[in-house]
Design a protein around this motif. Structure first.
Motif, PDB file in Angstrom:
ATOM      1  N   LYS A 179       0.812  -1.217   0.000  1.00  0.00           N
ATOM      2  CA  LYS A 179       0.000   0.000   0.000  1.00  0.00           C
ATOM      3  C   LYS A 179       0.847   1.270   0.000  1.00  0.00           C
ATOM      4  CE  LYS A 179      -3.840   2.187   2.512  1.00  0.00           C
ATOM      5  NZ  LYS A 179      -4.776   2.073   3.664  1.00  0.00           N
ATOM      6  N   PHE A 180       1.920   1.274   0.816  1.00  0.00           N
ATOM      7  CA  PHE A 180       2.690   2.512   0.993  1.00  0.00           C
ATOM      8  C   PHE A 180       4.119   2.453   0.452  1.00  0.00           C
ATOM      9  CE2 PHE A 180      -0.354   2.405   4.590  1.00  0.00           C
ATOM     10  CZ  PHE A 180      -1.070   3.563   4.308  1.00  0.00           C
ATOM     11  N   GLY A 181       4.624   1.259   0.161  1.00  0.00           N
ATOM     12  CA  GLY A 181       6.011   1.122  -0.273  1.00  0.00           C
ATOM     13  C   GLY A 181       6.908   0.694   0.876  1.00  0.00           C
ATOM     14  N   ARG A 182       7.914  -0.130   0.576  1.00  0.00           N
ATOM     15  CA  ARG A 182       8.773  -0.695   1.620  1.00  0.00           C
ATOM     16  C   ARG A 182       9.533   0.387   2.392  1.00  0.00           C
ATOM     17  NH1 ARG A 182      11.051  -5.448   3.201  1.00  0.00           N
ATOM     18  NH2 ARG A 182      13.164  -5.360   4.058  1.00  0.00           N
ATOM     19  N   LYS A 183      10.084   1.360   1.691  1.00  0.00           N
ATOM     20  CA  LYS A 183      10.882   2.384   2.371  1.00  0.00           C
ATOM     21  C   LYS A 183      10.052   3.186   3.360  1.00  0.00           C
ATOM     22  CE  LYS A 183      14.445   3.015  -1.168  1.00  0.00           C
ATOM     23  NZ  LYS A 183      15.108   3.965  -2.101  1.00  0.00           N
ATOM     24  N   THR A 184       8.846   3.532   2.949  1.00  0.00           N
ATOM     25  CA  THR A 184       7.959   4.303   3.834  1.00  0.00           C
ATOM     26  C   THR A 184       7.604   3.503   5.079  1.00  0.00           C
ATOM     27  OG1 THR A 184       7.014   5.573   2.018  1.00  0.00           O
ATOM     28  CG2 THR A 184       5.699   5.399   4.024  1.00  0.00           C
ATOM     29  N   VAL A 185       7.246   2.240   4.896  1.00  0.00           N
ATOM     30  CA  VAL A 185       6.847   1.405   6.028  1.00  0.00           C
ATOM     31  C   VAL A 185       8.032   1.174   6.974  1.00  0.00           C
ATOM     32  CG1 VAL A 185       6.002  -0.879   6.709  1.00  0.00           C
ATOM     33  CG2 VAL A 185       5.009   0.287   4.730  1.00  0.00           C
ATOM     34  N   LYS A 186       9.196   0.936   6.401  1.00  0.00           N
ATOM     35  CA  LYS A 186      10.378   0.661   7.229  1.00  0.00           C
ATOM     36  C   LYS A 186      10.771   1.873   8.062  1.00  0.00           C
ATOM     37  CE  LYS A 186      14.867  -1.653   6.891  1.00  0.00           C
ATOM     38  NZ  LYS A 186      15.858  -2.272   5.973  1.00  0.00           N
ATOM     39  N   SER A 187      10.799   3.040   7.459  1.00  0.00           N
ATOM     40  CA  SER A 187      11.168   4.254   8.212  1.00  0.00           C
ATOM     41  C   SER A 187      10.097   4.593   9.248  1.00  0.00           C
ATOM     42  CB  SER A 187      11.370   5.432   7.253  1.00  0.00           C
ATOM     43  OG  SER A 187      10.177   5.723   6.543  1.00  0.00           O
ATOM     44  N   ILE A 207       0.414   6.150  10.898  1.00  0.00           N
ATOM     45  CA  ILE A 207       1.617   6.957  10.640  1.00  0.00           C
ATOM     46  C   ILE A 207       1.884   7.057   9.145  1.00  0.00           C
ATOM     47  CG2 ILE A 207       4.128   7.064  10.918  1.00  0.00           C
ATOM     48  CD1 ILE A 207       3.764   5.787  13.682  1.00  0.00           C
ATOM     49  N   CYS A 208       1.792   5.910   8.463  1.00  0.00           N
ATOM     50  CA  CYS A 208       2.035   5.901   7.010  1.00  0.00           C
ATOM     51  C   CYS A 208       1.020   6.780   6.281  1.00  0.00           C
ATOM     52  CB  CYS A 208       1.973   4.475   6.472  1.00  0.00           C
ATOM     53  SG  CYS A 208       3.343   3.429   6.988  1.00  0.00           S
ATOM     54  N   GLU A 209      -0.234   6.715   6.706  1.00  0.00           N
ATOM     55  CA  GLU A 209      -1.272   7.524   6.054  1.00  0.00           C
ATOM     56  C   GLU A 209      -1.041   9.015   6.274  1.00  0.00           C
ATOM     57  OE1 GLU A 209      -4.901   6.001   7.637  1.00  0.00           O
ATOM     58  OE2 GLU A 209      -5.105   4.456   6.086  1.00  0.00           O
ATOM     59  N   SER A 210      -0.576   9.378   7.477  1.00  0.00           N
ATOM     60  CA  SER A 210      -0.372  10.795   7.779  1.00  0.00           C
ATOM     61  C   SER A 210       0.836  11.375   7.045  1.00  0.00           C
ATOM     62  CB  SER A 210      -0.205  11.001   9.285  1.00  0.00           C
ATOM     63  OG  SER A 210       0.987  10.381   9.749  1.00  0.00           O
ATOM     64  N   THR A 211       1.843  10.529   6.801  1.00  0.00           N
ATOM     65  CA  THR A 211       3.044  11.017   6.121  1.00  0.00           C
ATOM     66  C   THR A 211       2.978  10.836   4.611  1.00  0.00           C
ATOM     67  OG1 THR A 211       4.130   8.879   6.526  1.00  0.00           O
ATOM     68  CG2 THR A 211       4.545  10.647   8.118  1.00  0.00           C
ATOM     69  N   ASN A 212       2.053   9.972   4.156  1.00  0.00           N
ATOM     70  CA  ASN A 212       1.904   9.731   2.715  1.00  0.00           C
ATOM     71  C   ASN A 212       0.424   9.735   2.335  1.00  0.00           C
ATOM     72  OD1 ASN A 212       4.759   8.714   1.596  1.00  0.00           O
ATOM     73  ND2 ASN A 212       4.475   7.945   3.680  1.00  0.00           N
ATOM     74  N   PRO A 213      -0.204  10.900   2.385  1.00  0.00           N
ATOM     75  CA  PRO A 213      -1.638  10.954   2.070  1.00  0.00           C
ATOM     76  C   PRO A 213      -1.901  10.548   0.629  1.00  0.00           C
ATOM     77  CG  PRO A 213      -0.705  13.173   2.125  1.00  0.00           C
ATOM     78  CD  PRO A 213       0.361  12.238   2.642  1.00  0.00           C
ATOM     79  N   GLU A 214      -2.992   9.844   0.419  1.00  0.00           N
ATOM     80  CA  GLU A 214      -3.370   9.443  -0.938  1.00  0.00           C
ATOM     81  C   GLU A 214      -4.617  10.203  -1.376  1.00  0.00           C
ATOM     82  OE1 GLU A 214      -5.191   5.607  -1.619  1.00  0.00           O
ATOM     83  OE2 GLU A 214      -5.343   5.281   0.551  1.00  0.00           O
ATOM     84  N   ILE A 215      -4.759  10.422  -2.673  1.00  0.00           N
ATOM     85  CA  ILE A 215      -5.956  11.054  -3.199  1.00  0.00           C
ATOM     86  C   ILE A 215      -7.088  10.038  -3.149  1.00  0.00           C
ATOM     87  CG2 ILE A 215      -7.049  12.029  -5.243  1.00  0.00           C
ATOM     88  CD1 ILE A 215      -4.424  13.233  -6.034  1.00  0.00           C
ATOM     89  N   LYS A 216      -8.157  10.405  -2.471  1.00  0.00           N
ATOM     90  CA  LYS A 216      -9.297   9.515  -2.329  1.00  0.00           C
ATOM     91  C   LYS A 216     -10.527  10.100  -3.012  1.00  0.00           C
ATOM     92  CE  LYS A 216      -8.277   7.144   2.037  1.00  0.00           C
ATOM     93  NZ  LYS A 216      -8.826   6.819   3.391  1.00  0.00           N
TER      94      LYS A 216
END
Length: 469
Positions: free
Chosen positions: A30-38, A71-80
């Motif tokens: 959903k968010f990408g490995r780098k985003t989830v890991k950090s 956390i992932c949603e707040s740092t990587n908002p998606e267009i809904k």
């Protein structure tokens, strides 16, 4: 005590383990490995601090993944995709106008394929991308020529930079507007290199005010439609024909920023819409600027229509290159303008913005009653719902004091459940398909003027009652 804290901290799974688990895989997809890991590193650090302070007593994978997703949603908002039930048809924050089906298909075509965007198939040489749009704009507005940039603010800036740089620009003090996003006409003028000459007062300006200051250093006379407010009472403004004559006499262009870009004669709830671009040009304006995604109902762009000699000067300005429209805008606007070349009845059917604005209150009422019958008991543990009359607005500055009679759902939180109106509104926004309404007198009104699929709203409202408070 310290041993117990260490035990809790040691119960936190490793980052690698959390990433390998099924839920970790889902979040990485959903968010990408780098985003989830950090985000995991950040979360685990926070959790350790919470354990040290006694705020966190135990750790579970479920809690970790729940917090990690937030956390992932707040740092990587998606267009809904959201349901616009605000009652504002052309809502800037919700993306303004929806495209007609033809425009959507055309946009997808140019995204998926190579095209003749800037290639002349007959000569085999480079072509101009605006050639697909100019003929229809000329026909619809009566303009000699037209050009396009990425939005109306850019159109205004480009004109000021072309004709007003290092020169004076005369404008009525009552038209020095500010619109959304702190966009202010005076600041745009200064950034374009023009010197502002304000004339008249906030509520009254006369032709003599303009003629008293025009001189050899005047670059242009400008009129800005006060589209997001209206001054009433003891007022006076100068007729556009008089300003056009004054500009022509002094060999300077007369520019009108019309903003909303109305192309057709129509009425909304008995109120006539803003002047058509064709009418403004007929009164003598040399150039008119307007938006493509407001009343026109197309993609975001700024359109400059008017005298060919002035349009040619604008095209020679190097700044225009930085503002040119992209292939998706060209393709979708081409189809929107083709709809406008048809009869009015089809325009109101095919252009979503026009369709919403011309929707009858009776039709909207039927939709609301259908939704109410379907969800009447779905969230009665959270709130009550009932039919209510309400008022819609055009939005994005068009006809700011006019409203359109409409109907909606009035949702009121149950007092015994101690749910605040803000909490209920947050719950609606947090649904899988966010529902955006407006708060009015301790209730939430969902104006259904822009609701084309009642099933979408029914599905979301049924989920509302399943949310744990």
């Amino acid at each position: 005590m310290k041993t117990n804290l260490k035990k809790i901290i040691s119960s936190i799974p490793s980052i690698d383990q959390l990433l390998r688990d099924e839920e970790g895989d889902r979040l990485q997809d959903k968010f990408g490995r780098k985003t989830v890991k950090s985000s995991l590193r950040l979360l685990i650090s926070e959790m350790k601090q919470e354990i040290q302070t006694g705020e966190l007593k135990s750790v579970s994978k479920g809690d970790i993944y729940q917090r990690l997703e937030l956390i992932c949603e707040s740092t990587n908002p998606e267009i809904k995709e959201v349901l616009n039930l605000t009652g504002i048809v052309v809502h800037t924050n919700l993306g303004r106008s929806l495209f007609p089906e033809e425009a959507v298909r055309s946009a997808v075509k140019v995204m998926e394929n190579f095209t003749n965007l800037e290639f002349d198939l007959s000569s085999g040489k480079r072509g101009e991308r605006e050639r697909f749009l100019i003929a229809n704009i000329k026909e619809l507005t009566g303009a000699e020529d037209a050009t396009f940039v990425n939005n109306n603010a850019a159109a205004v800036f480009l004109i000021l930079n072309t004709f007003g740089m290092t020169k004076e620009v005369i404008i009525s003090r009552g038209e020095l507007v500010e619109i959304g996003g702190h966009f202010r006409i005076p600041e745009i003028m200064r950034k374009a290199g023009a010197q502002i000459v304000e004339v008249g007062t906030t509520n009254r300006t006369h032709l003599s005010d303009f003629s008293a200051v025009i001189n050899v250093n005047t670059g242009l006379i400008m009129k800005v439609y006060t589209s997001n407010y209206e001054i009433v009472g003891f007022t006076s403004s100068v007729d556009e024909k008089q300003l056009a004559e004054l500009a022509k006499k002094n060999n300077v262009p007369f520019i009108v920023d019309a903003g909303s870009g109305n192309l057709i004669n129509t009425t909304f709830a008995g109120s006539t819409t803003e002047d058509r671009v064709e009418q403004i040009l007929a009164r003598g304006a040399d150039l008119v600027t307007f938006s493509g995604d407001k009343l026109l109902g197309g993609p975001q762009c700024g359109i400059i229509a008017g005298k060919s000699n002035f349009i040619n000067e604008i095209r020679q300005n190097p700044v225009k290159r930085a503002m040119r429209i992209d292939k998706v805008t060209v393709a979708s606007m081409f189809e929107v303008l083709r709809v406008y070349m048809d009869e009015h009845k089809k325009i109101k059917q095919k252009i979503p913005t026009q369709r919403f604005l011309n929707r009858s209150p009776d039709e909207i009422k039927k939709v609301v009653n259908h939704v109410l019958r379907a969800v009447s008991s779905s969230f009665d543990s959270v709130a009550s719902a009932e039919l209510t009359e309400c008022k819609s607005q055009v939005g994005s500055g068009a006809l700011p004091v006019d409203s359109l009679p409409s109907y909606g759902l009035k949702i009121t939180p149950l007092t015994e459940k101690s749910i605040s109106i803000e909490k209920l509104n947050s719950m609606l926004r947090g649904l899988p398909h966010p529902v955006i309404g407006r708060i009015t007198k301790q209730c939430i009104v969902l104006d259904c003027r822009c609701l084309e699929s009642a099933d979408k709203l029914i599905e979301q409202l049924k989920l509302l009652g399943q949310i744990e408070l």
